[in-house]
Design a protein around this motif. Sequence first.
Motif, PDB file in Angstrom:
ATOM      1  N   GLN A  46      31.545  31.834  47.009  1.00 43.94           N
ATOM      2  CA  GLN A  46      31.449  33.205  47.513  1.00 43.94           C
ATOM      3  C   GLN A  46      32.819  33.736  47.915  1.00 43.94           C
ATOM      4  O   GLN A  46      33.154  34.895  47.652  1.00 43.94           O
ATOM      5  CB  GLN A  46      30.489  33.253  48.700  1.00 43.94           C
ATOM      6  N   THR A  47      33.625  32.871  48.525  1.00 43.66           N
ATOM      7  CA  THR A  47      34.975  33.275  48.908  1.00 43.66           C
ATOM      8  C   THR A  47      35.820  33.578  47.679  1.00 43.66           C
ATOM      9  O   THR A  47      36.553  34.576  47.635  1.00 43.66           O
ATOM     10  CB  THR A  47      35.657  32.167  49.739  1.00 43.66           C
ATOM     11  N   LEU A  48      35.706  32.722  46.654  1.00 44.07           N
ATOM     12  CA  LEU A  48      36.466  32.917  45.420  1.00 44.07           C
ATOM     13  C   LEU A  48      36.051  34.213  44.735  1.00 44.07           C
ATOM     14  O   LEU A  48      36.910  34.998  44.291  1.00 44.07           O
ATOM     15  CB  LEU A  48      36.233  31.730  44.483  1.00 44.07           C
ATOM     16  N   ALA A  49      34.738  34.461  44.660  1.00 43.03           N
ATOM     17  CA  ALA A  49      34.244  35.679  44.013  1.00 43.03           C
ATOM     18  C   ALA A  49      34.678  36.924  44.784  1.00 43.03           C
ATOM     19  O   ALA A  49      35.025  37.956  44.183  1.00 43.03           O
ATOM     20  CB  ALA A  49      32.721  35.630  43.909  1.00 43.03           C
ATOM     21  N   ARG A  50      34.672  36.833  46.117  1.00 43.53           N
ATOM     22  CA  ARG A  50      35.070  37.987  46.922  1.00 43.53           C
ATOM     23  C   ARG A  50      36.545  38.339  46.712  1.00 43.53           C
ATOM     24  O   ARG A  50      36.915  39.507  46.682  1.00 43.53           O
ATOM     25  CB  ARG A  50      34.798  37.700  48.403  1.00 43.53           C
ATOM     26  N   ARG A  51      37.374  37.319  46.544  1.00 46.92           N
ATOM     27  CA  ARG A  51      38.800  37.567  46.326  1.00 46.92           C
ATOM     28  C   ARG A  51      39.027  38.335  45.022  1.00 46.92           C
ATOM     29  O   ARG A  51      39.845  39.249  44.968  1.00 46.92           O
ATOM     30  CB  ARG A  51      39.584  36.258  46.314  1.00 46.92           C
ATOM     31  N   PHE A  52      38.299  37.940  43.971  1.00 52.52           N
ATOM     32  CA  PHE A  52      38.449  38.653  42.703  1.00 52.52           C
ATOM     33  C   PHE A  52      37.821  40.049  42.781  1.00 52.52           C
ATOM     34  O   PHE A  52      38.325  40.986  42.147  1.00 52.52           O
ATOM     35  CB  PHE A  52      37.814  37.853  41.569  1.00 52.52           C
ATOM     36  N   ALA A  53      36.740  40.192  43.515  1.00 52.92           N
ATOM     37  CA  ALA A  53      36.100  41.499  43.652  1.00 52.92           C
ATOM     38  C   ALA A  53      36.988  42.481  44.397  1.00 52.92           C
ATOM     39  O   ALA A  53      36.925  43.698  44.160  1.00 52.92           O
ATOM     40  CB  ALA A  53      34.759  41.348  44.383  1.00 52.92           C
ATOM     41  N   GLU A  54      37.818  41.967  45.294  1.00 51.78           N
ATOM     42  CA  GLU A  54      38.714  42.822  46.083  1.00 51.78           C
ATOM     43  C   GLU A  54      40.112  42.928  45.475  1.00 51.78           C
ATOM     44  O   GLU A  54      41.067  43.322  46.142  1.00 51.78           O
ATOM     45  CB  GLU A  54      38.812  42.268  47.515  1.00 51.78           C
ATOM     46  N   LEU A  55      40.221  42.580  44.195  1.00 51.77           N
ATOM     47  CA  LEU A  55      41.507  42.641  43.510  1.00 51.77           C
ATOM     48  C   LEU A  55      42.068  44.063  43.561  1.00 51.77           C
ATOM     49  O   LEU A  55      41.359  45.033  43.298  1.00 51.77           O
ATOM     50  CB  LEU A  55      41.330  42.206  42.049  1.00 51.77           C
ATOM     51  N   ARG A  56      43.354  44.172  43.865  1.00 59.38           N
ATOM     52  CA  ARG A  56      44.017  45.475  43.950  1.00 59.38           C
ATOM     53  C   ARG A  56      44.543  45.860  42.575  1.00 59.38           C
ATOM     54  O   ARG A  56      45.499  45.254  42.074  1.00 59.38           O
ATOM     55  CB  ARG A  56      45.153  45.411  44.955  1.00 59.38           C
ATOM     56  N   PRO A  57      43.958  46.885  41.943  1.00 58.06           N
ATOM     57  CA  PRO A  57      44.290  47.231  40.550  1.00 58.06           C
ATOM     58  C   PRO A  57      45.768  47.561  40.333  1.00 58.06           C
ATOM     59  O   PRO A  57      46.341  47.186  39.303  1.00 58.06           O
ATOM     60  CB  PRO A  57      43.402  48.446  40.264  1.00 58.06           C
ATOM     61  N   PHE A  58      46.382  48.273  41.269  1.00 53.69           N
ATOM     62  CA  PHE A  58      47.772  48.684  41.077  1.00 53.69           C
ATOM     63  C   PHE A  58      48.686  47.464  40.957  1.00 53.69           C
ATOM     64  O   PHE A  58      49.537  47.391  40.059  1.00 53.69           O
ATOM     65  CB  PHE A  58      48.220  49.570  42.251  1.00 53.69           C
ATOM     66  N   TRP A  59      48.508  46.505  41.851  1.00 53.76           N
ATOM     67  CA  TRP A  59      49.339  45.303  41.822  1.00 53.76           C
ATOM     68  C   TRP A  59      49.085  44.487  40.560  1.00 53.76           C
ATOM     69  O   TRP A  59      50.012  43.926  39.966  1.00 53.76           O
ATOM     70  CB  TRP A  59      49.069  44.445  43.059  1.00 53.76           C
ATOM     71  N   PHE A  60      47.813  44.435  40.145  1.00 54.60           N
ATOM     72  CA  PHE A  60      47.472  43.676  38.942  1.00 54.60           C
ATOM     73  C   PHE A  60      48.102  44.313  37.706  1.00 54.60           C
ATOM     74  O   PHE A  60      48.674  43.617  36.850  1.00 54.60           O
ATOM     75  CB  PHE A  60      45.956  43.604  38.781  1.00 54.60           C
ATOM     76  N   LEU A  61      48.032  45.634  37.591  1.00 55.11           N
ATOM     77  CA  LEU A  61      48.633  46.326  36.449  1.00 55.11           C
ATOM     78  C   LEU A  61      50.145  46.113  36.431  1.00 55.11           C
ATOM     79  O   LEU A  61      50.740  45.895  35.362  1.00 55.11           O
ATOM     80  CB  LEU A  61      48.309  47.819  36.511  1.00 55.11           C
ATOM     81  N   ALA A  62      50.766  46.152  37.606  1.00 55.48           N
ATOM     82  CA  ALA A  62      52.208  45.918  37.699  1.00 55.48           C
ATOM     83  C   ALA A  62      52.548  44.503  37.220  1.00 55.48           C
ATOM     84  O   ALA A  62      53.569  44.286  36.564  1.00 55.48           O
ATOM     85  CB  ALA A  62      52.680  46.126  39.137  1.00 55.48           C
ATOM     86  N   ALA A  63      51.686  43.539  37.530  1.00 53.04           N
ATOM     87  CA  ALA A  63      51.914  42.157  37.093  1.00 53.04           C
ATOM     88  C   ALA A  63      51.813  42.041  35.567  1.00 53.04           C
ATOM     89  O   ALA A  63      52.607  41.327  34.938  1.00 53.04           O
ATOM     90  CB  ALA A  63      50.912  41.229  37.762  1.00 53.04           C
ATOM     91  N   VAL A  64      50.854  42.736  34.972  1.00 55.50           N
ATOM     92  CA  VAL A  64      50.711  42.720  33.512  1.00 55.50           C
ATOM     93  C   VAL A  64      51.967  43.304  32.857  1.00 55.50           C
ATOM     94  O   VAL A  64      52.493  42.752  31.881  1.00 55.50           O
ATOM     95  CB  VAL A  64      49.459  43.514  33.085  1.00 55.50           C
TER      96      VAL A  64
END
Length: 339
Positions: A46-64
């Motif tokens: 549940q903790t692992l799933a919550r972390r991915f559910a709360e992923l911040r899109p802006f930071w993720f796009l910047a990483a890509v």
Amino acid sequence: MSEENPKAGVVSSSSHQKRHTHWQLLLQVVFTVGILLWLLHGTHWQTLARRFAELRPFWFLAAVLSYAANLSVSAIRWRIILLAMERSAPMLWLLRLNWVGAYFNQVLPGSVSGDVVRAWYTRHQTHSMPLALAAVFGDRFMGLGALVAIAAVAFLLDGARTGLLPQMGWTIGMLVFAYILIVFLILTPWLNFLEKVAGRLGEKLHDIRLGMGALLRHRLILVGTILLSFVVQFFSILTFWLLAHALGEAPGAVAVWVVWPVVSLFLALPISFAGWGLREGLMVFYLSYLHMGHDQALALSLLLGFTVVLTSLPGALLWIGLHRHHQAPPNLKTPPASR
């Protein structure tokens, strides 16, 4: 007296190589699945799933975008290395092949499968498969050297906190020693005897050493590739930092400048499938000593792997039809005389 059948020998050698590849793939898959199952067994889902559910899109796009920049700049370094070998290939061709190589590194067994693909498609520009391999090897080798230097300097500058990491000093010391040893073996003439007695393999070894030696002895180009290597690894480290923030983490300097470079170096070992499992195990192990929880470290590592796969996927599309252009703009320089 019966005559030997050369075709039978070729078939036997090919069959042996295929069996070796199959066993290597099986061992990599077993290692990867085993490590991931062991890590996931101790994971709070549940903790692992919550972390991915709360992923911040802006930071993720910047990483890509950061990882895409990594692939782009490394293509420039590859072209400079080819120039050191008095060979040339169009920049857009090398950029395309870099993405194709990144894709195959994720879907084929071994840690350098994509590098072999890159060499195969540039053999016409180098007029030699061994020289093509030498250029690709040089590209990879310079990148690994930058990682070794970053980890070593960061370890020395932040000795207090790096002391929290078990045996990290010995680990980095061994990496530095191994890298220097490889450089010595490339430059030393002592291997000439091995080249002479190894037949066709010796000829290939000679060409690879010749190509790498040309790079290491060409000071201006060497400096350029070193600088570009640090830029490439900066984007790798930036990708790690951005993804950590995408998960709401704020990793310290030791995690960013020591742990991630060391983990990246170990991913060059062909013991897991595309680095999966090995990356997760090392991340969970090291980051636990820097007060990052199991679920946090595992989530970060899985997200890193997913980002690499996602960013490399365009390579699959770029590979389509590549065989029709494998003789892409030929090298106009005169090939070396055969020995």
